[in-house]
Design a protein around this motif. Structure first.
Motif, PDB file in Angstrom:
ATOM      1  N   ARG A 280       0.825  -1.210   0.000  1.00  0.00           N
ATOM      2  CA  ARG A 280       0.000   0.000   0.000  1.00  0.00           C
ATOM      3  C   ARG A 280       0.858   1.259   0.000  1.00  0.00           C
ATOM      4  O   ARG A 280       1.911   1.309   0.622  1.00  0.00           O
ATOM      5  N   VAL A 282       0.467   5.494   0.701  1.00  0.00           N
ATOM      6  CA  VAL A 282      -0.370   6.568   1.228  1.00  0.00           C
ATOM      7  C   VAL A 282       0.437   7.856   1.229  1.00  0.00           C
ATOM      8  O   VAL A 282       1.662   7.843   1.367  1.00  0.00           O
ATOM      9  N   VAL A 295      -5.122  11.922   4.995  1.00  0.00           N
ATOM     10  CA  VAL A 295      -4.429  10.849   4.279  1.00  0.00           C
ATOM     11  C   VAL A 295      -5.045  10.681   2.896  1.00  0.00           C
ATOM     12  O   VAL A 295      -6.270  10.657   2.754  1.00  0.00           O
ATOM     13  N   VAL A 297      -5.062   7.796   0.335  1.00  0.00           N
ATOM     14  CA  VAL A 297      -4.683   6.395   0.117  1.00  0.00           C
ATOM     15  C   VAL A 297      -4.606   6.167  -1.386  1.00  0.00           C
ATOM     16  O   VAL A 297      -5.609   6.289  -2.096  1.00  0.00           O
ATOM     17  N   TRP A 416       1.011  -2.917   7.076  1.00  0.00           N
ATOM     18  CA  TRP A 416      -0.423  -2.634   7.082  1.00  0.00           C
ATOM     19  C   TRP A 416      -1.235  -3.704   7.802  1.00  0.00           C
ATOM     20  O   TRP A 416      -2.400  -3.471   8.136  1.00  0.00           O
ATOM     21  N   SER A 420      -2.987   1.088  10.586  1.00  0.00           N
ATOM     22  CA  SER A 420      -3.869   1.698   9.587  1.00  0.00           C
ATOM     23  C   SER A 420      -3.134   2.809   8.837  1.00  0.00           C
ATOM     24  O   SER A 420      -2.071   3.280   9.261  1.00  0.00           O
ATOM     25  N   SER A 421      -3.728   3.236   7.739  1.00  0.00           N
ATOM     26  CA  SER A 421      -3.144   4.324   6.954  1.00  0.00           C
ATOM     27  C   SER A 421      -3.060   5.606   7.777  1.00  0.00           C
ATOM     28  O   SER A 421      -2.068   6.341   7.707  1.00  0.00           O
ATOM     29  N   GLU A 422      -4.097   5.876   8.566  1.00  0.00           N
ATOM     30  CA  GLU A 422      -4.109   7.083   9.394  1.00  0.00           C
ATOM     31  C   GLU A 422      -3.018   7.031  10.463  1.00  0.00           C
ATOM     32  O   GLU A 422      -2.371   8.045  10.758  1.00  0.00           O
ATOM     33  N   CYS A 425       0.369   7.698   8.888  1.00  0.00           N
ATOM     34  CA  CYS A 425       0.486   9.124   8.585  1.00  0.00           C
ATOM     35  C   CYS A 425       0.784   9.919   9.849  1.00  0.00           C
ATOM     36  O   CYS A 425       1.647  10.802   9.852  1.00  0.00           O
ATOM     37  N   VAL A 454      -9.464  10.963   6.065  1.00  0.00           N
ATOM     38  CA  VAL A 454      -9.052  10.348   4.810  1.00  0.00           C
ATOM     39  C   VAL A 454      -9.552  11.191   3.650  1.00  0.00           C
ATOM     40  O   VAL A 454     -10.751  11.380   3.480  1.00  0.00           O
ATOM     41  N   THR A 460      -9.200  -1.859   2.107  1.00  0.00           N
ATOM     42  CA  THR A 460      -8.286  -2.627   2.940  1.00  0.00           C
ATOM     43  C   THR A 460      -8.584  -4.112   2.832  1.00  0.00           C
ATOM     44  O   THR A 460      -9.537  -4.529   2.177  1.00  0.00           O
ATOM     45  N   VAL A 466     -10.784   2.616   4.510  1.00  0.00           N
ATOM     46  CA  VAL A 466      -9.896   2.911   5.630  1.00  0.00           C
ATOM     47  C   VAL A 466     -10.537   3.834   6.653  1.00  0.00           C
ATOM     48  O   VAL A 466     -10.077   3.916   7.777  1.00  0.00           O
TER      49      VAL A 466
END
Length: 548
Positions: A280, A282, A295, A297, A416, A420-422, A425, A454, A460, A466
């Motif tokens: 992934r 981001v 974020v 993604v 991942w 999480s993506s958040e 970040c 986001v 995901t 996400v």
């Protein structure tokens, strides 16, 4: 010296604790007092054991020693790098970090700078590392070659800048249209030069995978045409079985790998992210007006749990295979990524796989895994990526108001799986903001200006966007902003993926392969960030304003 020997002889073995199998061939020497202290530091993990009498398996708790802090730090530092590149008043930085779980590691990564173009890739191998290593060596060059063949000049001179400012492309429209007409299989209407570049990247991925799959077949045809019998009984006498180079080609096809490649065209300020599989990418977006982060993604996790991917795969096969092409969230019940390089088991027909088994392996050592019983109409897996385009996204682009992209994270799914993506970040933003020490997970967004939202989201592994990931139980606990990670943001992410706290990280790194694979995957991370305020003073000293 393995950890199993340490368990049998915890005092004598610890006098020269070998890191072989954990972190290479280095040695960590302990004093007698440290030996005793370390011998008393243990933890337990659940493992499955088979009863030799009954043949049944059950879960038991296994005690392991905890490696000391210096050894853990050595492992975290062993595969890191930090590089910088100055261009047009912008200092580009990219930090990489890798921690293995498999032995040997199945991840690979690469980066390259060519004129105004920057390339960054992470490759998550599976069933071995032959495919990921092939991508590490060849994918960027294949993409560069495809771009050149499509009329995209990677060595553009500065005197073309005026043309770029006028047309926004740096190439005449006719050259791009001609390149588009000459391309093999355009899959979407020509609209902008960015679409042509995206098409070239997709073609490069697919062409390289086609080559991986084609070479073993060509080798077999060459042997057969040279006079060797094609009868199954004599195929086992094929010279390909003892040829190491030939075996390497077939392993690159049979193994598999996801691929995530970011292409930065700093001349036109465009970003391209090509994703094949479930790694992934981001981007961290800073809103100067609201003083908050969000974020973007840039890729979907392409697995059998992604509804879009399930629908795509099902649409490519007969109706009577609808229930078998994806079983239990996996391709034919086996492979989790729905897109990957290699993985010929899901791309070759049974006849070719039988022939590969006879000519490259033997009766006593057949093909490592036979074709799936559900294999009917291959291929079921493709290496063609989904390419995300962000135009005028990089430093120097058009005015987008108060929001600006400040960094890019690329990582294999080992990161991942646990973050999480958040969260990723927030960790990078906090590091660049100068945060240090331990911070409660739920408090970190507030320190950065509020809840991290986001901007746009991929899918995901759970098949959910996400945006749903913030309310997880894992928010309990603390993140660690260690002084030891000041020089490498990617290492900072991996430390926190392993638990953040020193004791947790040491425990995770103490679990030997292959047991470690039950608790963590290989993790490879690249973080790209930049400073538009970087200047070089006349006295030769570098001066940089605050990072954020």
């Amino acid at each position: 010296m393995s950890l199993s020997f340490i368990r049998r002889n915890p005092y004598g073995a610890l006098a020269t604790l070998s890191l072989t199998g954990i972190a290479g061939s280095s040695y960590y020497y302990l004093t007698h007092r440290e030996q005793i202290a370390l011998a008393n530091q243990t933890f337990q993990i659940p493992v499955r054991r088979k009863d030799p009498r009954t043949g049944t398996s059950r879960t038991v708790m296994q005690k392991l020693p905890v490696i000391p802090p210096d050894v853990a730090e050595h492992i975290l530092n062993q595969n890191i790098s930090s590089r910088s590149f100055d261009k047009d008043g912008v200092r580009w930085n990219w930090h990489t970090a890798v921690v293995a779980s498999n032995h040997p590691i199945e991840d690979a990564h690469t980066s390259a700078v060519h004129g105004d173009w920057m390339f960054f890739g992470v490759f998550d191998g599976h069933s071995g590392n032959a495919t990921s290593l092939t991508l590490e060596k060849g994918l960027i060059n294949t993409v560069k070659s495809e771009l050149s063949e499509n009329g995209i000049d990677l060595d553009e001179e500065k005197d073309k800048k005026e043309q770029i400012n006028k047309s926004g492309t740096g190439h005449t429209s006719s050259s791009f249209i001609q390149a588009w007409k000459n391309s093999n299989k355009p899959t979407e209407p020509f609209t902008t030069p960015a679409i042509s570049i995206s098409h070239a990247i997709r073609s490069a991925f697919k062409n390289l995978d086609d080559t991986l799959l084609d070479v073993p077949i060509r080798l077999m045809d060459t042997v057969s045409s040279s006079g060797a019998s094609s009868q199954p009984a004599s195929d086992f006498d094929s010279p390909l079985r003892t040829n190491k180079s030939a075996r390497a080609f077939v392993e690159a096809a049979l193994n598999g790998s996801c691929a995530l490649l970011a292409v930065l065209d700093t001349y036109r300020r465009n970003l391209y992210v090509a994703c094949t599989g479930d790694s992934r990418a981001v981007a961290g977006i800073w809103d100067a007006k609201r003083r908050s982060w969000s974020v973007d993604v840039l890729s979907d996790d392409q697995t059998g749990l992604n509804p879009d991917e399930v629908a795509r795969v099902q649409s490519e096969h007969p109706e009577d295979e609808k229930d078998t092409v994806i079983k239990r969230g996996r391709v034919l019940g086996g492979l989790q990524p729905t897109r990957a390089f290699g993985d010929a088991r899901y791309k070759w027909g049974k006849e070719i796989q039988d022939r590969i088994s006879r000519m490259f392996y033997s009766e006593t050592e057949p093909l490592p895994r036979p074709p799936s019983i559900h294999l009917k109409t291959p291929p079921y897996v493709t290496a063609e990526p989904v390419v995300t385009i962000r135009e005028d996204y990089l430093p120097g682009g058009k005015d987008t108001g108060s929001k600006k992209m400040r960094f890019l994270i690329l990582a294999t799914d080992g990161l991942w799986d646990v973050m999480s993506s958040e969260e990723a970040c927030a960790l990078v933003a906090g590091h660049l903001s100068g945060l240090r020490g331990r911070i409660n997970k739920r408090d970190l967004p507030e320190k950065l200006g509020g809840k991290i939202t986001v901007e746009s989201g991929g899918v995901t592994k759970s098949g959910e966007t996400v945006q749903t990931e913030n309310g997880r139980e894992e928010e309990k606990g603390r993140w660690t902003f260690s002084e030891a990670d000041e020089g490498n943001i990617a290492k900072h992410l991996i430390r926190n993926a392993l638990g953040g706290e020193s004791r947790k990280v040491r425990e995770m790194l103490s679990i030997p392969s292959p047991l470690s694979r039950n608790f963590r995957d290989d993790i490879s991370v690249i973080v790209v960030w930049w400073d538009e305020n970087h200047v070089m003073a006349t006295d030769g000293e570098e001066r940089t304003k605050a990072k954020l």
